[in-house]
Design a protein around this motif. Structure first.
Motif, PDB file in Angstrom:
ATOM      1  N   THR A  79     -82.281 -38.306  35.682  1.00  0.00           N
ATOM      2  CA  THR A  79     -82.546 -38.265  34.244  1.00  0.00           C
ATOM      3  C   THR A  79     -83.648 -37.313  33.785  1.00  0.00           C
ATOM      4  OG1 THR A  79     -84.130 -40.087  34.437  1.00  0.00           O
ATOM      5  CG2 THR A  79     -81.829 -40.689  33.977  1.00  0.00           C
ATOM      6  N   THR A  84     -76.510 -38.908  26.128  1.00  0.00           N
ATOM      7  CA  THR A  84     -77.788 -38.459  25.561  1.00  0.00           C
ATOM      8  C   THR A  84     -77.588 -37.446  24.441  1.00  0.00           C
ATOM      9  OG1 THR A  84     -79.728 -37.103  26.115  1.00  0.00           O
ATOM     10  CG2 THR A  84     -77.831 -36.821  27.525  1.00  0.00           C
ATOM     11  N   ASP A  85     -78.573 -37.378  23.547  1.00  0.00           N
ATOM     12  CA  ASP A  85     -78.520 -36.366  22.479  1.00  0.00           C
ATOM     13  C   ASP A  85     -78.652 -34.948  23.033  1.00  0.00           C
ATOM     14  OD1 ASP A  85     -81.237 -36.359  23.125  1.00  0.00           O
ATOM     15  OD2 ASP A  85     -81.933 -36.909  21.120  1.00  0.00           O
ATOM     16  N   GLU A  86     -79.059 -34.828  24.318  1.00  0.00           N
ATOM     17  CA  GLU A  86     -79.233 -33.486  24.897  1.00  0.00           C
ATOM     18  C   GLU A  86     -77.906 -32.744  25.040  1.00  0.00           C
ATOM     19  OE1 GLU A  86     -82.031 -32.739  27.871  1.00  0.00           O
ATOM     20  OE2 GLU A  86     -83.412 -34.288  27.192  1.00  0.00           O
ATOM     21  N   TYR A 111     -79.678 -30.825  33.666  1.00  0.00           N
ATOM     22  CA  TYR A 111     -79.517 -32.255  33.341  1.00  0.00           C
ATOM     23  C   TYR A 111     -78.514 -32.429  32.202  1.00  0.00           C
ATOM     24  CZ  TYR A 111     -80.419 -36.622  30.845  1.00  0.00           C
ATOM     25  OH  TYR A 111     -80.257 -37.816  30.170  1.00  0.00           O
ATOM     26  N   ASN A 122     -84.627 -39.866  22.605  1.00  0.00           N
ATOM     27  CA  ASN A 122     -85.705 -40.113  23.576  1.00  0.00           C
ATOM     28  C   ASN A 122     -86.191 -41.560  23.517  1.00  0.00           C
ATOM     29  OD1 ASN A 122     -85.819 -37.103  23.309  1.00  0.00           O
ATOM     30  ND2 ASN A 122     -87.516 -37.395  24.723  1.00  0.00           N
ATOM     31  N   VAL A 182     -92.695 -37.986  29.169  1.00  0.00           N
ATOM     32  CA  VAL A 182     -93.934 -37.553  28.518  1.00  0.00           C
ATOM     33  C   VAL A 182     -94.855 -38.699  28.073  1.00  0.00           C
ATOM     34  CG1 VAL A 182     -93.009 -37.279  26.147  1.00  0.00           C
ATOM     35  CG2 VAL A 182     -94.869 -35.833  26.936  1.00  0.00           C
ATOM     36  N   PRO A 202    -100.789 -32.370  29.823  1.00  0.00           N
ATOM     37  CA  PRO A 202    -100.169 -31.034  29.836  1.00  0.00           C
ATOM     38  C   PRO A 202     -99.076 -30.890  28.772  1.00  0.00           C
ATOM     39  CG  PRO A 202     -99.303 -32.367  31.649  1.00  0.00           C
ATOM     40  CD  PRO A 202    -100.298 -33.225  30.919  1.00  0.00           C
ATOM     41  N   TYR A 221     -96.445 -28.902  26.785  1.00  0.00           N
ATOM     42  CA  TYR A 221     -95.682 -27.675  27.048  1.00  0.00           C
ATOM     43  C   TYR A 221     -95.709 -26.759  25.823  1.00  0.00           C
ATOM     44  CZ  TYR A 221     -93.469 -30.055  31.081  1.00  0.00           C
ATOM     45  OH  TYR A 221     -93.214 -30.710  32.257  1.00  0.00           O
ATOM     46  N   ARG A 280     -88.774 -34.291  18.670  1.00  0.00           N
ATOM     47  CA  ARG A 280     -87.961 -35.288  19.358  1.00  0.00           C
ATOM     48  C   ARG A 280     -87.865 -36.545  18.490  1.00  0.00           C
ATOM     49  NH1 ARG A 280     -87.056 -31.489  22.015  1.00  0.00           N
ATOM     50  NH2 ARG A 280     -86.986 -31.200  24.273  1.00  0.00           N
ATOM     51  N   ASN A 289     -94.058 -33.087  18.940  1.00  0.00           N
ATOM     52  CA  ASN A 289     -94.760 -33.633  20.105  1.00  0.00           C
ATOM     53  C   ASN A 289     -96.264 -33.781  19.858  1.00  0.00           C
ATOM     54  OD1 ASN A 289     -92.526 -34.046  21.706  1.00  0.00           O
ATOM     55  ND2 ASN A 289     -92.659 -32.047  22.716  1.00  0.00           N
ATOM     56  N   ARG A 330     -91.716 -25.337  29.462  1.00  0.00           N
ATOM     57  CA  ARG A 330     -90.555 -25.664  30.306  1.00  0.00           C
ATOM     58  C   ARG A 330     -89.490 -24.574  30.082  1.00  0.00           C
ATOM     59  NH1 ARG A 330     -87.865 -31.359  28.736  1.00  0.00           N
ATOM     60  NH2 ARG A 330     -89.240 -32.215  30.319  1.00  0.00           N
ATOM     61  N   HIS A 371     -86.582 -24.718  27.202  1.00  0.00           N
ATOM     62  CA  HIS A 371     -86.979 -25.931  26.472  1.00  0.00           C
ATOM     63  C   HIS A 371     -86.287 -26.024  25.103  1.00  0.00           C
ATOM     64  CE1 HIS A 371     -90.745 -28.619  25.515  1.00  0.00           C
ATOM     65  NE2 HIS A 371     -89.592 -29.231  25.250  1.00  0.00           N
ATOM     66  N   TYR A 403     -97.080 -29.394  38.147  1.00  0.00           N
ATOM     67  CA  TYR A 403     -98.214 -29.047  37.271  1.00  0.00           C
ATOM     68  C   TYR A 403     -99.342 -28.323  38.013  1.00  0.00           C
ATOM     69  CZ  TYR A 403     -95.984 -32.438  34.156  1.00  0.00           C
ATOM     70  OH  TYR A 403     -95.084 -33.108  33.364  1.00  0.00           O
TER      71      TYR A 403
HETATM   72  O1  DAU Z   1     -83.345 -36.838  24.383  1.00  0.00           O
HETATM   73  C1  DAU Z   1     -82.920 -37.769  25.348  1.00  0.00           C
HETATM   74  C2  DAU Z   1     -83.509 -37.374  26.671  1.00  0.00           C
HETATM   75  O2  DAU Z   1     -84.908 -37.631  26.570  1.00  0.00           O
HETATM   76  C3  DAU Z   1     -82.913 -38.131  27.861  1.00  0.00           C
HETATM   77  O3  DAU Z   1     -81.557 -37.809  27.977  1.00  0.00           O
HETATM   78  C4  DAU Z   1     -83.647 -37.740  29.147  1.00  0.00           C
HETATM   79  O4  DAU Z   1     -83.165 -38.526  30.223  1.00  0.00           O
HETATM   80  C5  DAU Z   1     -85.128 -38.009  28.957  1.00  0.00           C
HETATM   81  O5  DAU Z   1     -85.828 -37.548  30.090  1.00  0.00           O
HETATM   82  C6  DAU Z   1     -85.650 -37.301  27.711  1.00  0.00           C
HETATM   83  O6  DAU Z   1     -85.650 -35.856  27.885  1.00  0.00           O
HETATM   84  P1  DAU Z   1     -86.859 -34.949  27.358  1.00  0.00           P
HETATM   85  O7  DAU Z   1     -86.892 -33.709  28.144  1.00  0.00           O
HETATM   86  O8  DAU Z   1     -86.837 -34.837  25.881  1.00  0.00           O
HETATM   87  O9  DAU Z   1     -88.075 -35.952  27.736  1.00  0.00           O
HETATM   88  P2  DAU Z   1     -89.499 -35.697  28.382  1.00  0.00           P
HETATM   89  O10 DAU Z   1     -90.222 -36.992  28.334  1.00  0.00           O
HETATM   90  O11 DAU Z   1     -89.420 -34.979  29.678  1.00  0.00           O
HETATM   91  O12 DAU Z   1     -90.157 -34.696  27.327  1.00  0.00           O
HETATM   92  C7  DAU Z   1     -90.287 -35.041  25.962  1.00  0.00           C
HETATM   93  C8  DAU Z   1     -90.928 -33.861  25.234  1.00  0.00           C
HETATM   94  O13 DAU Z   1     -92.259 -33.682  25.730  1.00  0.00           O
HETATM   95  C9  DAU Z   1     -90.215 -32.542  25.490  1.00  0.00           C
HETATM   96  O14 DAU Z   1     -90.279 -31.736  24.329  1.00  0.00           O
HETATM   97  C10 DAU Z   1     -91.025 -31.912  26.609  1.00  0.00           C
HETATM   98  C11 DAU Z   1     -92.447 -32.391  26.319  1.00  0.00           C
HETATM   99  N1  DAU Z   1     -93.296 -32.549  27.516  1.00  0.00           N
HETATM  100  C12 DAU Z   1     -92.824 -33.267  28.564  1.00  0.00           C
HETATM  101  C13 DAU Z   1     -93.585 -33.442  29.704  1.00  0.00           C
HETATM  102  C14 DAU Z   1     -93.068 -34.234  30.877  1.00  0.00           C
HETATM  103  C15 DAU Z   1     -94.562 -31.984  27.531  1.00  0.00           C
HETATM  104  O15 DAU Z   1     -94.988 -31.329  26.565  1.00  0.00           O
HETATM  105  N2  DAU Z   1     -95.306 -32.147  28.664  1.00  0.00           N
HETATM  106  C16 DAU Z   1     -94.884 -32.840  29.751  1.00  0.00           C
HETATM  107  O16 DAU Z   1     -95.636 -32.930  30.760  1.00  0.00           O
END
Ligand code: DAU
Ligand code: NAD
Length: 347
Positions: A91, A131-133, A156, A185, A196, A211, A213, A220, A255, A279, A282, A338
């Motif tokens: 995921t 997922t919305d992705e 993913y 999310n 995150v 951190p 990004y 989100r 974010n 990322r 992204h 990281y």
């Molecule tokens: O939108 C649904 C999706 O949400 C699910 O399908 C995925 O399984 C789930 O992991 C999640 O994906 P995201 O990539 O949106 O989630 P994540 O928590 O990794 O990141 C959320 C936002 O935060 C995204 O814009 C990236 C940012 N981020 C993430 C991490 C891990 C940061 O800025 N810094 C970070 O260290």
């Protein structure tokens, strides 16, 4: 519908769903079928296993892979399964960028194995958690509707999209009673701290930098996990076979605003924020139109801010859960993702 196999039920959303369904439907039996990858955690179901002991027919657990067709068939027969709700997946987007292989195996091939088993055993329902992705980066002020074209952009997202397309193919070709839900999310209890919000809360508690990004202006829809579970429940009971339903709040948040709320709830300073290299690929924005599910009588119960504050408090109150994780496999992962990441100045 009485005997439900919840694949991936020892993960974040799956375990919340299991608890929710056992509480709401006293005549339902739940089988958790889970491979127990790094994200599958017995602690996520500790209260459930304590309440429903080994002799209680309402809850069972099988440790196995959804890619293993024989194990899936055995479980369906042994527990007289009539419904599969498939949460099992790799995921995390960042892991899919580093190592896509497991994503193809589980999210694509594993979904096919479950669909084929559902067809051969003539199950009443197969529900695919998506997922919305799958819609990709959403431009302007558009909100994705279920009939929009899919346009996944990470390994993913592409693997989850493939799962959706295969599920639709099984409905169209074989008449398998399939439904699909696409969640935004999720945040809440028991989320592995690579995602995150649990990452940032647990870092901030220990005064470790957060951190962010790139410029942190990605948008989100942070939805409380139980709102998602209720939405899945509504689709299972009132959704139309062959249809897809979006589940989110219908809103969106930057974010950086999410980080501001999180730090405020913890009483920690903004100086913990570090903008780091973005990322790759992204997606800037996800946003869902959720009118189709609302038309079935569902409403989200939490705003973004309520969901974030409630989630932060859970991690503050449950250090027993996340400290164990952060001292294990997670350390290596954190260093790899990281360790050498450049700090940037987005202004
Ligand atoms: O939108 C649904 C999706 O949400 C699910 O399908 C995925 O399984 C789930 O992991 C999640 O994906 P995201 O990539 O949106 O989630 P994540 O928590 O990794 O990141 C959320 C936002 O935060 C995204 O814009 C990236 C940012 N981020 C993430 C991490 C891990 C940061 O800025 N810094 C970070 O260290
Ligand atoms: P998670 O990573 O917390 O848990 C995944 C679970 O699946 C783990 O218990 C893991 O052991 C299990 N699993 C992995 N591979 C398996 C395999 N081959 N066989 C059997 N079990 C296996 O995931 P999550 O965040 O709870 O997400 C659950 C589902 O919801 C996924 O399908 C995901 O794509 C989807 N989803 C997640 C979000 C989110 O924000 N987290 C949003 C929308 C949709």
């Amino acid at each position: 519908m009485k005997n439900i196999m919840v694949t991936g039920g020892a993960g974040f959303i799956g375990s919340n769903f299991v608890r929710y369904m056992l509480g709401k439907y006293p005549d339902y039996r739940i089988l958790v079928y889970d491979k127990m990858t790094y994200a599958g955690n017995p602690d996520n179901l500790l209260d459930v296993t304590a309440m429903y002991g080994a002799d209680d027919p309402r809850f069972d657990f099988v440790k196995a892979d959804i890619c293993d067709a024989n194990a899936v068939a055995d479980a369906i027969t042994r527990f007289s399964i009539d419904t599969i709700v498939n949460f099992a997946a790799e995921t995390h987007v960042d892991r899919s960028i580093m190592d896509p292989d497991a994503f193809i195996q589980t999210d694509v091939y594993g979904t096919y194995v479950l669909l084929e088993a559902a067809r051969r055993h003539g199950l009443e329902r197969y529900h695919q958690i998506s997922t919305d992705e799958v819609y990709g980066h959403i431009h302007g002020d558009h909100r994705s509707v279920e009939t929009d074209a899919v346009a996944p952009r990470s390994p993913y997202a592409a693997s989850k999209t493939s799962g959706d397309l295969m599920a639709v193919a099984y409905y169209v070709t074989y008449g398998l009673p399939v439904t699909i839900s696409r969640g935004a999310n999720n945040i809440g209890p028991y989320q592995y701290p690579e995602k995150v919000i649990p990452l940032f809360v647990t870092n901030a508690i220990d005064d470790i930098p957060l951190p962010v990004y790139g410029d942190g202006k990605q948008r989100r829809d942070y939805q409380y996990v139980l709102d998602h579970c209720e939405g899945i429940d509504v689709v299972l009971h009132r959704g139309q076979i062959g249809e897809t339903y979006n589940i989110g709040t219908g809103g969106e948040m930057e974010n950086l605003r999410m980080v501001e709320i999180l730090l405020d709830e913890l009483g920690k300073p903004p100086s913990l924020i570090r903008h780091v290299e973005d990322r790759p690929g992204h997606d800037r924005r996800y946003c869902l139109n959720v009118d189709k599910l609302k038309a079935l009588g569902w409403e989200p119960r939490h705003s973004h801010e309520e969901a974030i504050r409630k989630t932060v408090r859970w991690y503050v109150d449950n250090e027993w859960w996340w400290r164990k994780i952060k001292s294990g496999e997670f350390k290596e992962y954190y260093k790899r993702l990281y360790g050498d990441r450049k700090v940037i100045n987005p202004a």
